[in-house]
Scaffold this motif. Structure first.
Motif, short mmCIF file in Angstrom:
data_model
loop_
_atom_site.label_atom_id
_atom_site.label_comp_id
_atom_site.label_asym_id
_atom_site.label_seq_id
_atom_site.Cartn_x
_atom_site.Cartn_y
_atom_site.Cartn_z
N VAL A 1 0.87 -1.17 0.00
CA VAL A 1 0.00 0.00 0.00
C VAL A 1 0.90 1.22 0.00
O VAL A 1 1.84 1.31 0.81
CB VAL A 1 -0.92 0.03 1.23
CG1 VAL A 1 -1.90 1.21 1.12
CG2 VAL A 1 -1.69 -1.28 1.38
N SER A 2 0.63 2.15 -0.90
CA SER A 2 1.44 3.37 -0.99
C SER A 2 0.53 4.59 -1.03
O SER A 2 -0.69 4.49 -1.17
CB SER A 2 2.35 3.32 -2.22
OG SER A 2 1.61 3.05 -3.39
N ALA A 3 1.16 5.74 -0.89
CA ALA A 3 0.41 6.99 -0.82
C ALA A 3 0.09 7.51 -2.22
O ALA A 3 0.89 7.35 -3.15
CB ALA A 3 1.19 8.03 -0.04
N ASP A 4 -1.06 8.15 -2.34
CA ASP A 4 -1.41 8.81 -3.60
C ASP A 4 -0.87 10.23 -3.60
O ASP A 4 -0.13 10.65 -2.70
CB ASP A 4 -2.92 8.76 -3.83
CG ASP A 4 -3.73 9.49 -2.75
OD1 ASP A 4 -3.13 10.29 -1.98
OD2 ASP A 4 -4.95 9.26 -2.68
N ALA A 5 -1.26 11.00 -4.60
CA ALA A 5 -0.73 12.35 -4.75
C ALA A 5 -1.11 13.26 -3.59
O ALA A 5 -0.43 14.27 -3.32
CB ALA A 5 -1.20 12.96 -6.07
N ARG B 1 -3.92 4.91 -0.19
CA ARG B 1 -5.02 4.21 -0.84
C ARG B 1 -4.65 3.77 -2.25
O ARG B 1 -5.50 3.63 -3.12
CB ARG B 1 -6.27 5.09 -0.84
CG ARG B 1 -6.07 6.48 -1.39
CD ARG B 1 -7.25 7.39 -1.08
NE ARG B 1 -7.01 8.75 -1.56
CZ ARG B 1 -7.62 9.83 -1.08
NH1 ARG B 1 -8.50 9.71 -0.11
NH2 ARG B 1 -7.35 11.02 -1.57
N VAL B 2 -3.37 3.54 -2.48
CA VAL B 2 -2.89 2.92 -3.72
C VAL B 2 -2.46 1.50 -3.37
O VAL B 2 -1.51 1.30 -2.61
CB VAL B 2 -1.72 3.71 -4.33
CG1 VAL B 2 -1.20 3.00 -5.59
CG2 VAL B 2 -2.14 5.13 -4.65
N TYR B 3 -3.15 0.51 -3.91
CA TYR B 3 -2.96 -0.89 -3.54
C TYR B 3 -2.36 -1.66 -4.71
O TYR B 3 -2.86 -1.56 -5.84
CB TYR B 3 -4.29 -1.52 -3.11
CG TYR B 3 -5.07 -0.65 -2.16
CD1 TYR B 3 -4.71 -0.57 -0.82
CD2 TYR B 3 -6.14 0.13 -2.61
CE1 TYR B 3 -5.42 0.25 0.06
CE2 TYR B 3 -6.85 0.95 -1.75
CZ TYR B 3 -6.48 1.01 -0.42
OH TYR B 3 -7.16 1.83 0.45
N THR B 4 -1.31 -2.41 -4.45
CA THR B 4 -0.63 -3.17 -5.50
C THR B 4 -0.52 -4.62 -5.07
O THR B 4 0.13 -4.93 -4.06
CB THR B 4 0.77 -2.61 -5.78
OG1 THR B 4 0.67 -1.22 -6.13
CG2 THR B 4 1.42 -3.37 -6.93
N LEU B 5 -1.16 -5.49 -5.82
CA LEU B 5 -1.06 -6.93 -5.57
C LEU B 5 0.16 -7.45 -6.31
O LEU B 5 0.28 -7.27 -7.52
CB LEU B 5 -2.33 -7.63 -6.02
CG LEU B 5 -2.56 -9.07 -5.55
CD1 LEU B 5 -4.04 -9.43 -5.66
CD2 LEU B 5 -1.74 -10.08 -6.33
N GLU B 6 1.07 -8.08 -5.58
CA GLU B 6 2.28 -8.65 -6.17
C GLU B 6 2.13 -10.16 -6.22
O GLU B 6 1.89 -10.80 -5.19
CB GLU B 6 3.50 -8.26 -5.34
CG GLU B 6 4.82 -8.74 -5.92
CD GLU B 6 6.02 -8.34 -5.07
OE1 GLU B 6 7.15 -8.39 -5.59
OE2 GLU B 6 5.83 -8.00 -3.88
N ALA B 7 2.23 -10.73 -7.41
CA ALA B 7 2.05 -12.17 -7.58
C ALA B 7 3.12 -12.71 -8.52
O ALA B 7 3.50 -12.04 -9.48
CB ALA B 7 0.66 -12.48 -8.13
N VAL B 8 3.57 -13.92 -8.22
CA VAL B 8 4.65 -14.53 -8.99
C VAL B 8 4.30 -15.97 -9.31
O VAL B 8 3.91 -16.74 -8.42
CB VAL B 8 5.99 -14.46 -8.22
CG1 VAL B 8 7.09 -15.18 -8.98
CG2 VAL B 8 6.37 -13.02 -7.94
N ALA B 9 4.45 -16.32 -10.58
CA ALA B 9 4.27 -17.70 -11.03
C ALA B 9 5.63 -18.28 -11.39
O ALA B 9 6.39 -17.66 -12.14
CB ALA B 9 3.33 -17.76 -12.22
#
Length: 489
Positions: free
Chosen positions: A278-282, A287-295
């Motif tokens: 989760v990171s900050a917006d401007a 409320r900036v959400y990033t799903l990190e997934a690895v196959a």
């Protein structure tokens, strides 16, 4: 075992000035060559390594990655062998000196510091045993770093199943707390993938333990926060390693959707690795959400198919980032960021970390409350992590987790200037408040952070496992010399 050290052993103890040769139990200090000693002077055991008392070594052992708590030992042991650990733990037991092992010094709240006692630096116990392409386990020293273990095993097409995001931690260090990572929804924690331990108990006994050999000690040491024994070696489970992986970063605009998709991926096992940030917006709101997934690709899994892997997910498709990269490069992906922090002098910031394990049903509520109060200034050059774990994969009794089937790790890894004590105190108080909200929701802490904790809190934390831990402490560390910095007993 103790006897007059040889000249060679004495010279190995030489740092600045005189060499350490024994302990004065009356003055509670180490005696050196040329100093006067009383009638109760206790000679130092012969050592293969070194015992040092110079200012630089003591100052380093009085600090950690957190840069918040400072407890000064009276000596630091750099063992040349496991025998040294046995000898010095027995010596400290006799003279009631507290002992704490230290791997890479990555604790954040003084957990591996010891006031007036002995710090054992395990970095010298870093051997990695023989390997072959058909090996199912590898024996390693407690001081081996996970980066070293990964490189050694990958060379044979093998890998430990679970890694923490930062690879430069010691094996003994993470096995003492748990060792969670993005693979934990598939394989549990690092402590759930140990076949055998080599330990030195608080009474100074060297013991090999496993699920079938001294199982009470085995289960008291894994995630046992160093309370019953010093880990000196471990036999780790291995699985096949992929050659390459496909790495996805999937952006989300909504917290609940982000968490729900993470849960779906964890339950389905669609990916080999699932985390999230989760990171900050401007506007500075988190409320900036990033799903990190690895196959993982061949030979572990099929060539990744984007359509299959991303089907049904509700991320913003316009912001997707993906890349194929060698397996080790993925494991060590934060190394450039760490190097940049060190170069900028930010690695030496204080780290009042918040690390919580939340029931799935309460994750949105607790995380939103914490994130609403978080500012970019308070996070500093840190990061916010949120990701799911399957509780059925966590089998180590002392790694305490919520009863929910899919708990979440929520970590606010703050960094702030170490001389800004008012901000540090405020963030520690915020950590405590967040923990209390978590406990009220039947969650707990993941004990690598900086949350002020009382002995009563620890009893609550361990819950039904407390009697077993207390019994093991009485049996294996009867004088209570090990790792007092945790504040458990």
């Amino acid at each position: 075992m103790p006897h007059t050290p040889s000249r060679r052993a004495v010279l190995r103890g030489l740092t600045v000035g005189a060499a350490v040769i024994g302990f004065d139990p009356v003055a509670r200090s180490w005696a050196a060559t040329g100093s006067e000693s009383g009638p109760d002077f206790a000679e130092l055991p012969a050592l293969d390594g070194t015992l040092v008392t110079d200012e630089a070594s003591l100052a380093a052992a009085s600090d950690d990655y957190g840069h918040i708590v400072h407890r000064r030992p009276v000596a630091v042991l750099r063992p040349g062998s496991v025998r040294d650990v046995v000898a010095m733990v027995r010596f400290c037991n006799t003279h009631r000196l507290s002992v704490a092992p230290r791997g890479q010094g990555h604790a954040t709240f003084g957990q591996a510091q010891v006031q007036g006692g002995l710090v054992i630096e395990t970095a010298t116990l870093a051997d990695i045993g023989p390997l072959g392409p058909h090996a199912t386990t590898v024996a390693v020293g407690a001081g081996a770093r996970w980066s070293e273990v990964a490189k050694a095993t990958i060379a044979h097409g093998l890998t430990p199943p679970v890694f923490t995001d930062y690879l430069e931690l010691s094996v003994g260090g993470t096995l003492s707390v748990g060792g969670l990572g993005g693979q934990s929804h598939r394989h549990g924690a690092q402590v759930d993938n140990v076949a055998e331990l080599q330990v030195v108990t608080g009474a100074g006994e060297f013991v090999r333990c496993s699920p079938t050999r001294h199982p009470d000690l085995f289960h008291a040491v894994l995630a046992g926060l160093g309370q019953c024994a010093v880990i000196v070696g471990a036999t780790l489970r291995l699985v096949r390693a992929p050659e390459t992986v496909r790495h996805y970063l999937l952006p989300y605009d909504d917290l609940e959707t982000f968490l729900d998709d993470q849960r779906t991926l964890a339950e389905e096992g669609r990916f080999d690795y699932v985390e999230g940030q989760v990171s900050a917006d401007a506007d500075g709101a988190f409320r900036v959400y990033t799903l990190e997934a690895v196959a993982y690709g061949p030979p572990v899994g099929p060539a990744p198919d984007d359509t299959v892997l991303l089907r049904g997910l509700r991320h913003n498709p316009s912001g997707v980032q993906q890349s194929d990269r060698p397996y080790y490069d993925f494991l060590d992906r934060i190394a450039p960021a760490v190097a940049a922090l060190k170069e900028a002098g930010l690695w030496s910031h204080a780290h009042p970390w918040l690390n919580l394990l939340l029931p799935g049903g309460a994750t949105a509520t607790v995380t939103r409350e914490v994130l609403d109060a978080l500012t970019p200034h308070d996070l500093g050059p840190g990061v916010v992590l949120v990701y799911p774990i399957l509780r059925e994969r966590l089998t180590t009794p002392l790694l305490r987790t919520p009863r929910d089937a899919v708990p979440y790790l929520f970590a606010v890894l703050r960094a702030t200037p170490p001389d800004d004590t008012s901000t540090i105190d405020r963030l520690l108080a915020a950590n405590r408040s967040a923990y209390e909200a978590t406990a009220a929701a039947d969650g707990t802490q993941y004990p690598v952070g900086s949350i002020p904790f009382t002995r009563a809190d620890w009893r609550t934390h361990f819950g039904s496992a407390w009697p077993r831990l207390a019994s093991a402490k009485h049996t294996y560390d009867p004088r209570g010399i090990l790792v007092p910095g945790q504040g458990i007993f």
